[in-house]
Structure formats: C-alpha cells, structure tokens
Design a protein around this motif. Structure first.
Motif, PDB file in Angstrom:
ATOM      1  N   SER A 182       4.143   0.364  -2.734  1.00 26.10           N
ATOM      2  CA  SER A 182       4.800   1.772  -2.623  1.00 26.10           C
ATOM      3  C   SER A 182       4.962   2.642  -3.856  1.00 26.10           C
ATOM      4  O   SER A 182       5.354   3.822  -3.746  1.00 26.10           O
ATOM      5  CB  SER A 182       5.810   1.757  -1.566  1.00 26.10           C
ATOM      6  OG  SER A 182       6.790   1.292  -2.185  1.00 26.10           O
ATOM      7  N   ASN A 183       4.912   1.792  -5.083  1.00 27.39           N
ATOM      8  CA  ASN A 183       5.124   2.708  -6.245  1.00 27.39           C
ATOM      9  C   ASN A 183       4.050   3.684  -6.459  1.00 27.39           C
ATOM     10  O   ASN A 183       2.874   3.262  -6.167  1.00 27.39           O
ATOM     11  CB  ASN A 183       5.320   1.511  -7.212  1.00 27.39           C
ATOM     12  CG  ASN A 183       5.620   2.147  -8.796  1.00 27.39           C
ATOM     13  OD1 ASN A 183       4.666   2.829  -9.373  1.00 27.39           O
ATOM     14  ND2 ASN A 183       7.018   2.140  -9.177  1.00 27.39           N
ATOM     15  N   ALA A 184       4.307   4.698  -7.065  1.00 30.75           N
ATOM     16  CA  ALA A 184       3.657   5.770  -7.371  1.00 30.75           C
ATOM     17  C   ALA A 184       2.383   5.419  -8.274  1.00 30.75           C
ATOM     18  O   ALA A 184       1.304   5.691  -8.260  1.00 30.75           O
ATOM     19  CB  ALA A 184       4.032   7.139  -7.881  1.00 30.75           C
ATOM     20  N   ASN A 185       2.957   4.675  -9.448  1.00 30.72           N
ATOM     21  CA  ASN A 185       2.108   4.179 -10.294  1.00 30.72           C
ATOM     22  C   ASN A 185       0.854   3.217  -9.931  1.00 30.72           C
ATOM     23  O   ASN A 185      -0.129   3.247 -10.227  1.00 30.72           O
ATOM     24  CB  ASN A 185       2.750   3.638 -11.699  1.00 30.72           C
ATOM     25  CG  ASN A 185       3.308   4.877 -12.447  1.00 30.72           C
ATOM     26  OD1 ASN A 185       2.933   5.706 -12.725  1.00 30.72           O
ATOM     27  ND2 ASN A 185       4.549   4.382 -12.767  1.00 30.72           N
ATOM     28  N   VAL A 186       1.522   2.268  -9.059  1.00 30.49           N
ATOM     29  CA  VAL A 186       0.406   1.441  -8.349  1.00 30.49           C
ATOM     30  C   VAL A 186      -0.542   2.075  -7.478  1.00 30.49           C
ATOM     31  O   VAL A 186      -1.727   1.861  -7.504  1.00 30.49           O
ATOM     32  CB  VAL A 186       1.425   0.348  -7.663  1.00 30.49           C
ATOM     33  CG1 VAL A 186       0.613  -0.526  -6.744  1.00 30.49           C
ATOM     34  CG2 VAL A 186       2.223  -0.391  -8.460  1.00 30.49           C
ATOM     35  N   LYS A 187      -0.091   2.821  -6.721  1.00 27.01           N
ATOM     36  CA  LYS A 187      -1.022   3.676  -5.842  1.00 27.01           C
ATOM     37  C   LYS A 187      -2.034   4.384  -6.601  1.00 27.01           C
ATOM     38  O   LYS A 187      -3.169   4.328  -6.426  1.00 27.01           O
ATOM     39  CB  LYS A 187      -0.166   4.721  -4.847  1.00 27.01           C
ATOM     40  CG  LYS A 187       0.538   3.990  -4.034  1.00 27.01           C
ATOM     41  CD  LYS A 187       1.213   5.117  -2.958  1.00 27.01           C
ATOM     42  CE  LYS A 187       2.132   4.312  -2.162  1.00 27.01           C
ATOM     43  NZ  LYS A 187       2.926   5.472  -1.164  1.00 27.01           N
ATOM     44  N   LEU A 188      -1.437   5.023  -7.717  1.00 24.46           N
ATOM     45  CA  LEU A 188      -2.465   5.871  -8.482  1.00 24.46           C
ATOM     46  C   LEU A 188      -3.578   5.066  -9.240  1.00 24.46           C
ATOM     47  O   LEU A 188      -4.630   5.363  -9.056  1.00 24.46           O
ATOM     48  CB  LEU A 188      -1.923   6.651  -9.407  1.00 24.46           C
ATOM     49  CG  LEU A 188      -2.814   7.663 -10.558  1.00 24.46           C
ATOM     50  CD1 LEU A 188      -3.674   8.431  -9.512  1.00 24.46           C
ATOM     51  CD2 LEU A 188      -1.813   8.489 -11.443  1.00 24.46           C
ATOM     52  N   TYR A 189      -3.090   3.727  -9.752  1.00 23.55           N
ATOM     53  CA  TYR A 189      -3.910   2.932 -10.577  1.00 23.55           C
ATOM     54  C   TYR A 189      -4.919   2.223  -9.498  1.00 23.55           C
ATOM     55  O   TYR A 189      -6.360   2.389  -9.636  1.00 23.55           O
ATOM     56  CB  TYR A 189      -3.058   1.789 -10.979  1.00 23.55           C
ATOM     57  CG  TYR A 189      -4.137   0.746 -11.834  1.00 23.55           C
ATOM     58  CD1 TYR A 189      -4.536   1.321 -12.994  1.00 23.55           C
ATOM     59  CD2 TYR A 189      -4.256  -0.493 -11.380  1.00 23.55           C
ATOM     60  CE1 TYR A 189      -5.372   0.513 -13.771  1.00 23.55           C
ATOM     61  CE2 TYR A 189      -5.192  -1.125 -12.156  1.00 23.55           C
ATOM     62  CZ  TYR A 189      -5.612  -0.869 -13.354  1.00 23.55           C
ATOM     63  OH  TYR A 189      -6.468  -1.749 -14.081  1.00 23.55           O
ATOM     64  N   ARG A 190      -4.540   1.970  -8.189  1.00 25.13           N
ATOM     65  CA  ARG A 190      -5.558   1.638  -7.495  1.00 25.13           C
ATOM     66  C   ARG A 190      -6.574   2.483  -6.864  1.00 25.13           C
ATOM     67  O   ARG A 190      -7.625   2.208  -6.801  1.00 25.13           O
ATOM     68  CB  ARG A 190      -4.688   0.979  -6.120  1.00 25.13           C
ATOM     69  CG  ARG A 190      -4.097  -0.340  -6.316  1.00 25.13           C
ATOM     70  CD  ARG A 190      -3.429  -0.803  -5.086  1.00 25.13           C
ATOM     71  NE  ARG A 190      -2.766  -2.025  -5.294  1.00 25.13           N
ATOM     72  CZ  ARG A 190      -1.820  -2.842  -4.446  1.00 25.13           C
ATOM     73  NH1 ARG A 190      -1.492  -2.284  -3.278  1.00 25.13           N
ATOM     74  NH2 ARG A 190      -1.381  -3.899  -4.793  1.00 25.13           N
ATOM     75  N   ALA A 191      -6.253   3.730  -6.578  1.00 23.43           N
ATOM     76  CA  ALA A 191      -6.907   4.838  -6.181  1.00 23.43           C
ATOM     77  C   ALA A 191      -8.038   5.130  -7.412  1.00 23.43           C
ATOM     78  O   ALA A 191      -9.158   5.119  -7.012  1.00 23.43           O
ATOM     79  CB  ALA A 191      -6.160   6.280  -6.057  1.00 23.43           C
ATOM     80  N   LEU A 192      -7.625   5.081  -8.695  1.00 21.88           N
ATOM     81  CA  LEU A 192      -8.254   5.438  -9.567  1.00 21.88           C
ATOM     82  C   LEU A 192      -9.469   4.297  -9.594  1.00 21.88           C
ATOM     83  O   LEU A 192     -10.832   4.506 -10.099  1.00 21.88           O
ATOM     84  CB  LEU A 192      -7.822   5.539 -10.959  1.00 21.88           C
ATOM     85  CG  LEU A 192      -7.154   6.905 -11.359  1.00 21.88           C
ATOM     86  CD1 LEU A 192      -6.278   6.793 -12.682  1.00 21.88           C
ATOM     87  CD2 LEU A 192      -8.187   7.879 -11.518  1.00 21.88           C
ATOM     88  N   SER A 193      -9.033   3.002  -9.722  1.00 16.58           N
ATOM     89  CA  SER A 193      -9.836   1.809  -9.755  1.00 16.58           C
ATOM     90  C   SER A 193     -10.846   1.926  -8.749  1.00 16.58           C
ATOM     91  O   SER A 193     -12.122   1.762  -8.817  1.00 16.58           O
ATOM     92  CB  SER A 193      -9.076   0.625  -9.577  1.00 16.58           C
ATOM     93  OG  SER A 193      -8.272   0.696 -10.671  1.00 16.58           O
TER      94      SER A 193
END
Length: 112
Positions: free
Chosen positions: A38-49
């Motif tokens: 649920s961390n914003a950095n994790v979500k952004l990294y996954r979305a970018l990937s």
C-alpha cells in the motif's frame, strides 16, 4: 532489452529515477513486510514497471499516448503514458526500427 518485438532503450535520467524509486520501494518492503504493497513508492514503481515492460511495448502507437500540441508543435513526436492523475511517462518510438526510448517521468508539480 526486447519486449513484444520492440527494443527498449532508457535515457540516463529515467534510469536514475527508477533506481531511486526502486530503493524507496525496497525500504518500504523492509520496514513493513506485510503492508508494503500500500506504500505510494511501491505502487508507483509497480505501475511504471507495468507500463514500461508490458503496456507501452504492446502498442506504443495508442491514441491515448498522443499529446497533440500540449507542449507545442515541436514536441508532437513525444508520447506520454499517464499513471493515475499525477504522473506521466514520456517516450518516443520508431515503428520501422521497432525501438522505444523511455526518457523521463514527471508529475504535475515538476517542470522537468
């Protein structure tokens, strides 16, 4: 790197951004092994990937990636993939060479 028949290339600026985001994502996972998703950095990294390795190479010519004259007519050849309401992944592609060059990620508060 090859994906969906396209050669993927990355500008140094994007590589640096992704490395920082990956490090932040790893820190979030280390500090909260069960709730890190649920961390914003994790979500952004996954979305970018997902965008970089699957969605954009599947069809970089999608109409939704066109920006028209948003940045002026001199930049119409640039494409952008939106991540939510805030972030944008900018790239160019050449359909004859089957190459996609990912350049940078920004948001509505950044000028570069």
């Amino acid at each position: 790197m090859q994906r969906h028949g396209w050669t993927l290339l990355f500008h140094g600026c994007l590589i640096e951004q992704l490395q920082k985001l990956k490090a932040a994502s790893d820190r979030a996972e280390a500090s909260d092994p069960f709730g890190f998703a649920s961390n914003a950095n994790v979500k952004l990294y996954r979305a970018l990937s997902q965008l970089i390795f699957e969605t954009v190479p599947d069809d970089p010519a999608r109409e939704e990636y066109r920006q028209g004259n948003t940045m002026g007519t001199a930049y119409r050849h640039w494409r952008r993939a939106k991540i939510g309401r805030r972030f944008r992944l900018f790239f160019r592609y050449d359909s004859k060479l089957k190459v996609i060059v990912f350049s940078w990620v920004n948001d509505d508060r950044l000028s570069e």
